[in-house]
Scaffold this active site. Sequence first.
Site, PDB file in Angstrom:
ATOM      1  N   SER B 122       0.807  -1.204   0.000  1.00  0.00           N
ATOM      2  CA  SER B 122       0.000   0.000   0.000  1.00  0.00           C
ATOM      3  C   SER B 122       0.847   1.264   0.000  1.00  0.00           C
ATOM      4  CB  SER B 122      -0.913   0.013   1.224  1.00  0.00           C
ATOM      5  OG  SER B 122      -0.128  -0.059   2.388  1.00  0.00           O
ATOM      6  N   LYS B 159       2.778   8.802   4.548  1.00  0.00           N
ATOM      7  CA  LYS B 159       2.415   9.747   3.496  1.00  0.00           C
ATOM      8  C   LYS B 159       3.094  11.078   3.735  1.00  0.00           C
ATOM      9  CE  LYS B 159      -1.972   7.795   1.994  1.00  0.00           C
ATOM     10  NZ  LYS B 159      -1.324   7.154   0.828  1.00  0.00           N
TER      11      LYS B 159
END
Lengths: 207, 207
Positions: B122, B159
């Site tokens: 991911s 992120k």
Amino acid sequence: MAKELTSIQLKILNFIVERVKVDNLPPTLADIANFFGYKNRATVQQHLSAIEKKGYIKRNAKLSRGIELTFEDKFFVPKPVLGEVAAGNPLTIYPDSIDTVQLPTIAKMPRDSFLLKVKGDSLKDAYIFTGDIIIVNPNIDPSNGKFVAAILDDAAVVKRFFRKSNTIELHSENPEYNPIVIDKNYPNFKIVGVVVGVYRSMDKMVG
Amino acid sequence: MAKELTSIQLKILNFIVERVKVDNLPPTLADIANFFGYKNRATVQQHLSAIEKKGYIKRNAKLSRGIELTFEDKFFVPKPVLGEVAAGNPLTIYPDSIDTVQLPTIAKMPRDSFLLKVKGDSLKDAYIFTGDIIIVNPNIDPSNGKFVAAILDDAAVVKRFFRKSNTIELHSENPEYNPIVIDKNYPNFKIVGVVVGVYRSMDKMVG
DNA sequence: ATGTTTACCATACAAATGTATGGTATTATA
DNA sequence: TATAATACCATACATTTGTATGGTAAACAT
């Protein structure tokens, strides 16, 4: 906290940083006194006290060589990058470093290993991208399955290495690509070394 | 050159490696004697001589803490991996390490940083893949654009971080994904730390 | 004019440090 | 079985090392 150092204090601090970097060992008071020509260690001690008071080092009382560098910058040691590797172009290893990377101090590099900066996306099958730093150890004999950096017809490749009876095969990570088969005596092929790791600094990606 | 070490010699060598790693300072003979319960330093000295004769260390005569690690394997220092990070699952940071990675000694890790092993794909938008080790520094204030490891609704994400006036935005590397917008007071969000680097061992890919 | 900081010096001292020598007991190895 | 290597011990010694104390001189600030 971070007061200004006098020029002499800065010189001493730089000397300490240098010693930590090259010897991997902080100097003793005598080392410092010797280098700067001081006739006794008391002078050094007073300088160190001043430097500590200004927050640049921490001293571990009574411990020999117990000088700790406290500022953040020293945890990122500049390491020379010896060249660039990019498929299609010759592997250029410059006598001088073309760049320095701020590598976080995880440990020390294997002796004689060198760093190569990856350019281009031709290595993306191996999940290696532009800007990544590969650590190459030229002293390891490549065993089957290891990633190697090699020069093939003046082009640099990073691929998996497989030694067959009369040939050498270089496999891409992507199974759609056929392996490159090289005759064992093919002159324009040379293994540079085994890739022992990839490091990518996230700071580089900022901005 | 690289003869086998006895189990005690190996323990002493590991102790030295450990000390170099955490203190950034090789131990003195007294340190070693103390740790292993030896009543004198002569015993340590004899062990060090044996270890040196087998090529694992180099001793700088008369120099305090003058133990240099020379053997190739020691440049790969086992580092504890504190947890796993994978989107969709909670970030599990175990009190004990779940694994150790053989990290090449490039330098030292920033103090208090820890390692997380990446699971799942991911994070591939950030070019981080299963098996990669991310180095997380919990002591840096995340500035805009930096990669952060964070917990959002019990799911761990890696992120890019952007602080807006009343919200925090987490951007994916892939522009097709919309940024995640989080209210500044949202309770189920916590920043674990700033990702300062990614390391991938090529050995892991073998076989 | 006076005090403070900086930058050295000299001397002294206890503790730490590496080294040397010689001894004992156990375990491999030839 | 003899010999080496291993794994400790004890004691001793010269340096090294960090620290403490006190002094001198110059630069600077109040």
